[in-house]
Design a protein around this motif. Structure first.
Motif, PDB file in Angstrom:
ATOM      1  N   GLU B  20     -11.756 -22.854 -54.327  1.00  0.00           N
ATOM      2  CA  GLU B  20     -10.428 -23.548 -53.880  1.00  0.00           C
ATOM      3  C   GLU B  20      -9.832 -22.489 -52.991  1.00  0.00           C
ATOM      4  O   GLU B  20      -9.120 -22.970 -52.114  1.00  0.00           O
ATOM      5  CB  GLU B  20      -9.516 -23.066 -55.381  1.00  0.00           C
ATOM      6  N   LEU B  21     -10.255 -21.179 -52.733  1.00  0.00           N
ATOM      7  CA  LEU B  21      -9.865 -20.400 -52.070  1.00  0.00           C
ATOM      8  C   LEU B  21     -11.034 -20.171 -50.764  1.00  0.00           C
ATOM      9  O   LEU B  21     -11.952 -20.315 -50.903  1.00  0.00           O
ATOM     10  CB  LEU B  21      -9.600 -19.217 -52.568  1.00  0.00           C
ATOM     11  N   TYR B  22     -10.218 -19.739 -49.475  1.00  0.00           N
ATOM     12  CA  TYR B  22     -11.242 -19.456 -48.592  1.00  0.00           C
ATOM     13  C   TYR B  22     -11.956 -18.068 -48.936  1.00  0.00           C
ATOM     14  O   TYR B  22     -11.024 -17.375 -49.573  1.00  0.00           O
ATOM     15  CB  TYR B  22     -10.322 -19.224 -47.517  1.00  0.00           C
ATOM     16  N   GLU B  23     -13.222 -17.986 -48.541  1.00  0.00           N
ATOM     17  CA  GLU B  23     -13.690 -16.491 -48.646  1.00  0.00           C
ATOM     18  C   GLU B  23     -13.703 -15.880 -47.426  1.00  0.00           C
ATOM     19  O   GLU B  23     -13.999 -16.391 -46.362  1.00  0.00           O
ATOM     20  CB  GLU B  23     -15.060 -16.670 -49.370  1.00  0.00           C
ATOM     21  N   ALA B  24     -13.470 -14.653 -47.645  1.00  0.00           N
ATOM     22  CA  ALA B  24     -13.372 -13.865 -46.517  1.00  0.00           C
ATOM     23  C   ALA B  24     -13.954 -12.620 -46.778  1.00  0.00           C
ATOM     24  O   ALA B  24     -14.206 -12.123 -47.740  1.00  0.00           O
ATOM     25  CB  ALA B  24     -11.869 -13.493 -45.825  1.00  0.00           C
ATOM     26  N   THR B  25     -14.613 -11.914 -45.703  1.00  0.00           N
ATOM     27  CA  THR B  25     -15.558 -10.553 -45.705  1.00  0.00           C
ATOM     28  C   THR B  25     -14.709  -9.550 -45.369  1.00  0.00           C
ATOM     29  O   THR B  25     -14.394  -9.452 -44.199  1.00  0.00           O
ATOM     30  CB  THR B  25     -16.613 -10.857 -44.796  1.00  0.00           C
ATOM     31  N   PRO B  26     -14.370  -8.685 -46.300  1.00  0.00           N
ATOM     32  CA  PRO B  26     -13.534  -7.588 -45.872  1.00  0.00           C
ATOM     33  C   PRO B  26     -14.271  -6.523 -45.070  1.00  0.00           C
ATOM     34  O   PRO B  26     -15.487  -6.429 -45.023  1.00  0.00           O
ATOM     35  CB  PRO B  26     -13.011  -6.930 -47.295  1.00  0.00           C
TER      36      PRO B  26
END
Lengths: 150, 128
Positions: B20-26
């Motif tokens: 449901e959410l975008y995944e981001a790489t911290p």
């Protein structure tokens, strides 16, 4: 008649499928740019959102690891400038394995759609996000004009 | 069987999971000294309650969900709700019991202490 209806159903089904595929294509594309660490690294300026509700604008900016003292906010008329610096210090006696979060200084300026009442601006820094509440100045607000009867 | 029902079923049968959410790489910094490994990760907007840190079988996975409180219409949006996900291989010598995590200004700081057995040791030479 029944076969006709089912044909239509099938057609819509196929269209839905195509639409889903297209949606996914776009979201995948977005995701790739969002998740790319280089994307977040190279751009010095923080990412911002501009929201508008009634008489106030809200600006949100991503500033992880930046303390309140290192942020500067300047407002003049409808011009807003956010600047600051982020310092990432290597703890003493530690060996560096990976360094992606660099120290940087940034500055970003905006022209807001309306003039701002600089006196009433509220700024809050929470969890690495800067929230700015910017009320419109009185002169920029719409005014009701009464019609005099002659 | 009615064709319509079949089509509806097909949709439900879709087993592929979509996030449901975008995944981001911290972005992370990793430091090490004799006693511990230190990991700093940028996760702006994530509150403590929405962070999970798991160490399982030599894999450290961190995940943080950002839910922004927004009101009003967005004129433009460059960031939104996102899930920060990243996993790392960590040596088995990490003392899992003593791992500490702190969150400040949207930066997650993880202290991964090394177990006693893994620390470098100076051996004294006895004179006979």
């Amino acid at each position: 008649m029944f076969t006709r209806l089912s044909d239509i159903d099938r057609m819509f089904g196929a269209m839905d499928l195509l639409r889903n595929k297209m949606d996914r294509l776009f979201s995948d594309y977005d995701r790739s740019s969002l998740s790319d660490p280089a994307f977040t690294l190279r751009s010095n300026s923080p990412r911002t959102n501009l929201l508008e509700s009634g008489d106030t604008f809200e600006v949100q900016a991503e500033v992880p690891g930046v303390s309140k003292e290192d942020l500067n906010i300047k407002i003049q008329g409808n011009y807003l400038e956010i600047s600051g610096k982020r310092s990432v210090e290597t703890p003493e006696g530690y060996k560096i394995h990976r360094n992606e979060r660099g120290s940087s200084s940034f500055s970003r300026s905006f022209s807001l759609p309306d003039e701002i009442d600089a006196e009433k601006v509220e700024a809050a820094l929470k969890d690495g996000i800067l929230y700015l509440k910017l009320p419109r100045s009185e002169t920029a607000k719409p005014k009701m004009i009464e019609i005099n009867t002659a | 069987m009615d064709r319509r029902q079949e089509i509806v079923k097909q949709n439900e049968k879709n087993v592929e999971k979509t996030h449901e959410l975008y995944e981001a790489t911290p972005a992370v910094d990793i430091y090490e000294n004799d006693n511990e490994i230190l990991l700093h990760a940028d996760m702006p907007g994530v509150v403590k309650e929405n962070i999970s840190v798991d160490i399982d079988n030599g894999t450290l996975s961190i995940s943080g969900v950002r839910k922004l409180e927004t009101e009003g219409a967005a004129t433009y949006e460059e960031f939104s709700d996102v899930e920060y996900v990243r996993s790392f291989s960590v040596p088995q010598t990490i003392d899992v019991e003593k791992v500490e995590a702190e969150l400040k200004d949207g930066v997650l700081r993880l202290h991964l202490p090394k177990s006693e057995a893994a620390k470098p040791r100076q051996i004294e030479i006895k004179t006979a």
